[in-house]
Design an enzyme around this catalytic site. Sequence first.
Site, short mmCIF file in Angstrom:
data_model
loop_
_atom_site.label_atom_id
_atom_site.label_comp_id
_atom_site.label_asym_id
_atom_site.label_seq_id
_atom_site.Cartn_x
_atom_site.Cartn_y
_atom_site.Cartn_z
N ARG A 85 11.31 36.53 -66.78
CA ARG A 85 11.35 37.86 -66.13
C ARG A 85 10.08 38.20 -65.61
O ARG A 85 9.69 38.77 -64.22
CB ARG A 85 11.96 38.89 -67.04
CG ARG A 85 13.50 39.20 -66.96
CD ARG A 85 13.80 39.51 -68.47
NE ARG A 85 13.45 38.87 -69.56
CZ ARG A 85 13.95 37.57 -69.56
NH1 ARG A 85 14.95 37.22 -69.29
NH2 ARG A 85 13.53 36.83 -70.72
N THR A 86 8.83 38.25 -66.26
CA THR A 86 7.49 38.76 -65.88
C THR A 86 7.18 38.05 -64.88
O THR A 86 6.58 38.39 -63.86
CB THR A 86 6.73 38.79 -67.00
OG1 THR A 86 7.30 39.76 -68.15
CG2 THR A 86 5.39 39.46 -66.57
N LYS A 114 -7.02 20.73 -71.19
CA LYS A 114 -8.35 19.80 -71.28
C LYS A 114 -9.62 20.68 -71.97
O LYS A 114 -10.61 19.88 -72.34
CB LYS A 114 -8.75 19.26 -69.89
CG LYS A 114 -7.91 18.63 -69.08
CD LYS A 114 -8.28 18.40 -67.75
CE LYS A 114 -7.20 17.75 -66.90
NZ LYS A 114 -7.56 17.70 -65.53
N ARG A 135 -0.79 35.91 -68.20
CA ARG A 135 -0.27 36.14 -69.63
C ARG A 135 -0.92 35.10 -70.31
O ARG A 135 -1.26 33.80 -69.99
CB ARG A 135 1.26 35.87 -69.46
CG ARG A 135 1.70 35.73 -70.76
CD ARG A 135 3.30 36.01 -70.93
NE ARG A 135 3.58 37.33 -70.59
CZ ARG A 135 5.08 37.63 -70.67
NH1 ARG A 135 6.04 36.71 -71.02
NH2 ARG A 135 5.36 38.85 -70.45
N HIS A 163 0.95 45.17 -72.72
CA HIS A 163 1.96 44.79 -71.74
C HIS A 163 1.99 45.85 -70.93
O HIS A 163 3.17 46.50 -70.65
CB HIS A 163 3.30 44.20 -72.16
CG HIS A 163 3.89 43.35 -71.25
ND1 HIS A 163 3.62 43.31 -69.99
CD2 HIS A 163 4.99 42.56 -71.54
CE1 HIS A 163 4.49 42.12 -69.34
NE2 HIS A 163 5.51 41.93 -70.26
#
Length: 422
Positions: A85-86, A114, A135, A163
């Site tokens: 969703r986000t 890496k 995120r 959030h």
Amino acid sequence: MTNAMNASSSSNSSSSSNSLHQTFSCSTIANSLAGKSVVTLDDISTAQIRMLLDKARYIDSHRKEVAHTCDGRVLATLFYEPSTRTRLSFETAMLRLGGKVIGFAGAQLSSASKGETVNDTLKVVSNYVDVVAMRHPKEGAAFVATQAVSTPIINAGDGGHMHPTQTLADLATILARFGRLNNLTVGLCGDLTYGRTVHSLIETLCRFGNVHFVLISPDELKTPQYVIDRINATESCSYEETRDLMEVIGNLDVLYMTRVQEERFTDREQYLRLRDTYILTEEKLQKAKSHMPVLHPLPRINEIAVDVDNDPRAAYFEQVKNGMLMRMALESSVLGDELCGYEPTDFVNVTEDELQSVDAHGISLADPRVHTTDENAPETLTCPNPRCITNSELTLKRKFYKADSVRHEYRCMYCDEEAENK
């Protein structure tokens, strides 16, 4: 909470409140977020939050008019952990505004696999784009990004910390149902320890005042102390804690359900024991008020039974739509791109009571809450939070702000955890 502004140039919010009140008039508010990063909603004023809510309502009814708002702009979605969703909401928001999107959906698909640091990734990506939505599983990662580059950074979730854009979706949904953001009894149920959406929502609702929070969780997943401290510091807000949802459901105006997040647990047995603690069914919902919306940040697992979906009080899919609209409002605002035809409505006007409200420490609730690194903090301070990015990217400089001068309490600038003196 941690502010996305460069700490070295930030000033105390209480000392800057008068100038902020004068600056954010209705005529100038629409472009007041241009160039700013948003790690937490504490980074912006309540007037700016109102403006974003106002813009989102305008966007919803003027889709064609805003379709070229961000022509030529590029958004980077840097998602170091899974999201449906986000990520899609951020990307759809930019596409609907006329812009383009690049990014990755998993740390394994980036140079992080890496060993590249967040700092270096942002210094590279910022050369390609106009705005970044990020995120990350580590708390404080979005704050690191803001310190690395001048490109606007929008926190799409940093571990169990904050959030802000989900909170904007939550506010829009509550506003649509009640026409207000205060004078409410709000129940929050489930994982209140790692639920970043819960932390963001509580802290933001405290700024609008007159909210009673009912915190429903098992003892192992109780609300963090720094969030409780925020409620306690807000005179017009209060809270109670309980383990029994059915004991309090009839008293709630809003019920915010959350899933127990497996990815936040280091002990799988504990997760399995706690995951089914709360399951909301249509039968249980019959004991709730007829107008009580049920919110959920999604994804749900089984904490809301599917038979609830057809109940008019089910608001979680409404939140999804509101999330996209709020991200459209936010992305265009931090880019300084004007929405064609938009004029702020009276909703943007902050009441005198809201302007004058302060917490127990004398800090304005209406203004951005800016924390400044205390350069005189003891060198022996450490952040005990194993999820803090400073405990995985060891080249980062430890930074702390003084949370309580009387008790000499310091908190981590990255994750807000109370510091320990080793």
